[in-house]
Scaffold this active site. Structure first.
Site, PDB file in Angstrom:
ATOM      1  N   TYR A 189      -6.544 176.394 -67.361  1.00  0.00           N
ATOM      2  CA  TYR A 189      -5.312 175.984 -66.703  1.00  0.00           C
ATOM      3  C   TYR A 189      -4.179 175.712 -67.708  1.00  0.00           C
ATOM      4  O   TYR A 189      -3.335 174.846 -67.485  1.00  0.00           O
ATOM      5  CB  TYR A 189      -5.553 174.759 -65.801  1.00  0.00           C
ATOM      6  CG  TYR A 189      -6.679 174.980 -64.819  1.00  0.00           C
ATOM      7  CD1 TYR A 189      -6.532 175.882 -63.773  1.00  0.00           C
ATOM      8  CD2 TYR A 189      -7.913 174.338 -64.959  1.00  0.00           C
ATOM      9  CE1 TYR A 189      -7.577 176.122 -62.880  1.00  0.00           C
ATOM     10  CE2 TYR A 189      -8.960 174.569 -64.062  1.00  0.00           C
ATOM     11  CZ  TYR A 189      -8.782 175.460 -63.037  1.00  0.00           C
ATOM     12  OH  TYR A 189      -9.802 175.698 -62.150  1.00  0.00           O
TER      13      TYR A 189
ATOM     14  N   ARG B  10      -0.234 170.615 -68.097  1.00  0.00           N
ATOM     15  CA  ARG B  10      -1.185 169.620 -67.586  1.00  0.00           C
ATOM     16  C   ARG B  10      -0.829 168.167 -67.952  1.00  0.00           C
ATOM     17  O   ARG B  10      -0.953 167.285 -67.104  1.00  0.00           O
ATOM     18  CB  ARG B  10      -2.614 169.962 -68.011  1.00  0.00           C
ATOM     19  CG  ARG B  10      -3.075 171.343 -67.496  1.00  0.00           C
ATOM     20  CD  ARG B  10      -4.570 171.572 -67.639  1.00  0.00           C
ATOM     21  NE  ARG B  10      -5.329 170.722 -66.755  1.00  0.00           N
ATOM     22  CZ  ARG B  10      -5.936 169.636 -67.099  1.00  0.00           C
ATOM     23  NH1 ARG B  10      -5.926 169.249 -68.368  1.00  0.00           N
ATOM     24  NH2 ARG B  10      -6.582 168.907 -66.221  1.00  0.00           N
TER      25      ARG B  10
ATOM     26  N   PRO C 235     -17.712 177.761 -61.415  1.00  0.00           N
ATOM     27  CA  PRO C 235     -17.049 176.982 -62.465  1.00  0.00           C
ATOM     28  C   PRO C 235     -15.895 177.760 -63.105  1.00  0.00           C
ATOM     29  O   PRO C 235     -15.994 178.963 -63.322  1.00  0.00           O
ATOM     30  CB  PRO C 235     -18.165 176.766 -63.486  1.00  0.00           C
ATOM     31  CG  PRO C 235     -19.162 177.846 -63.233  1.00  0.00           C
ATOM     32  CD  PRO C 235     -18.976 178.355 -61.842  1.00  0.00           C
ATOM     33  N   GLY C 236     -14.828 177.067 -63.377  1.00  0.00           N
ATOM     34  CA  GLY C 236     -13.698 177.674 -64.094  1.00  0.00           C
ATOM     35  C   GLY C 236     -13.504 176.943 -65.405  1.00  0.00           C
ATOM     36  O   GLY C 236     -13.804 177.440 -66.489  1.00  0.00           O
ATOM     37  N   ARG C 237     -13.055 175.685 -65.270  1.00  0.00           N
ATOM     38  CA  ARG C 237     -12.720 174.873 -66.435  1.00  0.00           C
ATOM     39  C   ARG C 237     -13.859 174.794 -67.448  1.00  0.00           C
ATOM     40  O   ARG C 237     -13.649 174.934 -68.651  1.00  0.00           O
ATOM     41  CB  ARG C 237     -12.384 173.448 -65.956  1.00  0.00           C
ATOM     42  CG  ARG C 237     -11.864 172.535 -67.044  1.00  0.00           C
ATOM     43  CD  ARG C 237     -11.793 171.087 -66.547  1.00  0.00           C
ATOM     44  NE  ARG C 237     -11.185 170.941 -65.255  1.00  0.00           N
ATOM     45  CZ  ARG C 237      -9.882 170.744 -65.037  1.00  0.00           C
ATOM     46  NH1 ARG C 237      -9.050 170.641 -66.047  1.00  0.00           N
ATOM     47  NH2 ARG C 237      -9.415 170.621 -63.808  1.00  0.00           N
TER      48      ARG C 237
ATOM     49  N   CYS D  23      13.307 170.860 -72.797  1.00  0.00           N
ATOM     50  CA  CYS D  23      14.362 169.881 -72.546  1.00  0.00           C
ATOM     51  C   CYS D  23      13.974 168.956 -71.416  1.00  0.00           C
ATOM     52  O   CYS D  23      14.522 169.025 -70.315  1.00  0.00           O
ATOM     53  CB  CYS D  23      15.660 170.590 -72.229  1.00  0.00           C
ATOM     54  SG  CYS D  23      16.292 171.387 -73.689  1.00  0.00           S
TER      55      CYS D  23
HETATM   56  N1  LLP Z   1     -13.646 176.938 -56.622  1.00  0.00           N
HETATM   57  C1  LLP Z   1     -12.570 176.586 -55.897  1.00  0.00           C
HETATM   58  C2  LLP Z   1     -12.533 176.883 -54.484  1.00  0.00           C
HETATM   59  C3  LLP Z   1     -11.501 175.935 -56.513  1.00  0.00           C
HETATM   60  O1  LLP Z   1     -10.462 175.586 -55.788  1.00  0.00           O
HETATM   61  C4  LLP Z   1     -11.552 175.665 -57.910  1.00  0.00           C
HETATM   62  C5  LLP Z   1     -10.452 175.015 -58.577  1.00  0.00           C
HETATM   63  C6  LLP Z   1     -12.681 176.062 -58.626  1.00  0.00           C
HETATM   64  C7  LLP Z   1     -13.720 176.687 -57.937  1.00  0.00           C
HETATM   65  C8  LLP Z   1     -12.843 175.851 -60.089  1.00  0.00           C
HETATM   66  O2  LLP Z   1     -12.852 174.506 -60.429  1.00  0.00           O
HETATM   67  P1  LLP Z   1     -13.147 174.084 -61.952  1.00  0.00           P
HETATM   68  O3  LLP Z   1     -14.563 174.433 -62.260  1.00  0.00           O
HETATM   69  O4  LLP Z   1     -12.193 174.835 -62.807  1.00  0.00           O
HETATM   70  O5  LLP Z   1     -12.903 172.633 -61.980  1.00  0.00           O
HETATM   71  N2  LLP Z   1      -4.848 173.128 -62.295  1.00  0.00           N
HETATM   72  C9  LLP Z   1      -5.760 172.019 -62.212  1.00  0.00           C
HETATM   73  C10 LLP Z   1      -7.081 172.406 -61.628  1.00  0.00           C
HETATM   74  C11 LLP Z   1      -6.967 173.033 -60.263  1.00  0.00           C
HETATM   75  C12 LLP Z   1      -8.301 173.455 -59.742  1.00  0.00           C
HETATM   76  C13 LLP Z   1      -8.135 174.252 -58.516  1.00  0.00           C
HETATM   77  N3  LLP Z   1      -9.347 174.744 -57.980  1.00  0.00           N
HETATM   78  C14 LLP Z   1      -5.928 171.419 -63.597  1.00  0.00           C
HETATM   79  O6  LLP Z   1      -5.317 171.902 -64.531  1.00  0.00           O
HETATM   80  O7  LLP Z   1      -6.641 170.441 -63.776  1.00  0.00           O
END
Ligand code: LLP
Length: 432
Positions: free
Chosen positions: A387, A327, A288-290, A358
């Site tokens: 992000y 975003r 998890p990231g987000r 701008c």
């Molecule tokens: N693992 C992989 C292989 C991924 O490609 C990603 C996200 C994650 C984990 C983490 O996903 P999360 O838990 O954060 O949803 N910039 C975009 C999101 C791009 C996500 C890319 N990969 C945004 O701002 O919504």
């Protein structure tokens, strides 16, 4: 508005500090994190795994927000990270992050990046495609180095989310496709190498996902594939990485399951399906990231000019915008903002919270109920922790904001505000 804490005077609190005090000290635009909230989320996920009695790893997808301080917090919480570039890897190294707990992702890792990862002995290289597999096989042989890898598979499942952040469908730039037999071919190649150790498999179906259904389909497909591979090649995965993607709440329209709850359901599905195919227990990994950093981030801005035309929704402009949060412009992402010193103020009107860049598309929030705002007021955009800073730019040559971590009523600057001098640091004159 019940997602934020306020003091008795209705001031927004972040990690126990008043947002307006942080602004006084560090100016705006300012990106702030409630570090306690980050820790709490991580711990709640750990608890779900512990209760499920499964071996596991939680790997923070650091693309969501990667700085030295963030890697330090992750290290303190004793979970893993995934990195997707030499730059993230370098930052993790500078934070003294344990390299055995690093997974290296990416669909076009350069030779230099792969060498760097091998030099540093990262825990797992997540191999994405045949070119990379060939390069890595060669590199490992040349160096006579055993390299642990995980194969990234594309399960042929589309998640219900914005098309730009879907990744699991067969027609995706990532991973070895399961349906066409690519994945099996990749496994055969990897197993034939004396130096590659195939520890397991990985899927990631997309980001900002609310529904369990996509995960469920993908997990079932993956485990069925593993059952086939056992029959065909006597292969057993030690690691099954389910990726990230747990959605978070940005506005009242969003109603995601709590990530811990979602994880619990997914682990139930994993257990039942492992049983169904009589597969041995593997270590279950998530990325998890987000969901780890998103809700903990607040971006603080100062209100500047306003444009009001009779009959039209007012533009209230702040001192940041698409340079610190791309975003809304990129994904039509929606956010919620509050007035930092009067969070629950009566709504006077709906405004467009515009940025200073701008570009007409630089609108942070299209439709935000607000009290009447004046120049100098501070507004906080909520849930900007993922992000945001990691996708920030110097568009229009605006310096990127500072980042502050707040915990137990203590604030610490963790990324300095860029200066004008920083902006031209890499410029060279054409003529002297
Ligand atoms: N693992 C992989 C292989 C991924 O490609 C990603 C996200 C994650 C984990 C983490 O996903 P999360 O838990 O954060 O949803 N910039 C975009 C999101 C791009 C996500 C890319 N990969 C945004 O701002 O919504």
């Amino acid at each position: 508005m019940n997602r934020v804490s306020v003091d008795s005077e209705d001031n927004l609190l972040i990690g126990g500090c008043k947002a307006i005090d942080l602004v006084e000290k560090y100016q705006t635009p300012l990106i702030t994190y409630d570090v306690g909230m980050i820790r709490k989320t991580i711990r709640s996920l750990k608890q779900v795994f512990d209760e499920a009695s499964l071996p596991y790893a939680i790997s923070y997808a650091s693309k969501a927000f990667a700085t030295i301080a963030m890697y330090q917090v992750i290290k303190e919480e004793r979970i893993h990270i995934d990195v997707v570039s030499g730059g993230e890897l370098y930052t993790a190294m500078e934070a003294n992050f344990p390299m055995e707990d690093v997974s290296f992702h990416g669909n076009n890792k350069s030779l230099e990046e792969l060498k760097m990862a091998l030099d540093l002995n990262v825990g797992e290289i997540v191999v994405d495609n045949f070119n990379e597999l060939a390069t890595l096989t060669q590199l490992a042989k040349e160096r006579q180095q055993k390299v642990s890898i995980i194969l990234r598979l594309t399960p042929g499942v589309s998640a219900h989310t914005h098309a730009y952040i879907q990744t699991g469908q067969s027609d995706s730039k990532f991973g070895f496709d399961i349906d066409s037999g690519q994945a099996l071919d990749a496994l055969k190649i990897a197993l034939a190498s004396e130096f590659l150790i195939v520890d397991g498999v990985h899927i990631h179906i997309g980001s900002q996902i609310f529904e369990e259904a996509g995960f469920e389909l993908a997990i079932k497909k993956l485990l069925k594939t593993l059952a086939n591979w056992r029959t065909l090649l006597n292969f057993t995965a030690k690691i099954i990485n389910l990726g990230g993607g747990f959605g978070i709440k940005y506005t009242d329209k969003d109603d995601p399951k709590d990530p811990a709850e979602l994880l619990k359901s997914l682990l139930d599905i994993v257990k039942v399906t492992l049983n169904q195919y009589d597969l041995p227990n593997a270590s279950i990994w998530i990325e998890p990231g987000r969901s780890i950093v998103g809700p903990a981030g607040y971006t603080l801005y100062t209100v500047g000019t306003q444009k009001r035309v009779a009959g039209l929704k007012p533009y209230v402009t702040v001192d940041g915008g698409m340079g610190d949060n791309i975003r809304p412009a990129l994904y039509q992402a929606e956010y919620t903002a509050v007035k930092a010193n009067n969070v629950n103020a009566a709504v006077a009107e709906e405004v467009r919270l515009a940025g200073k860049y701008c570009e007409s598309g630089d609108i942070l929030i299209e439709n935000q109920p607000m009290p009447l705002l004046r120049q100098g007021d501070v507004v906080a955009v909520l849930a900007t922790g993922a992000y945001g800073y990691s996708m920030a730019s110097n568009y229009n040559r605006n310096p990127r904001p500072a980042v502050v971590f707040v915990e137990n009523q203590r604030a610490k600057l963790v990324v300095k505000r860029e200066t004008y001098a920083d902006l031209i640091k890499l410029d060279l004159p054409y003529k002297n």
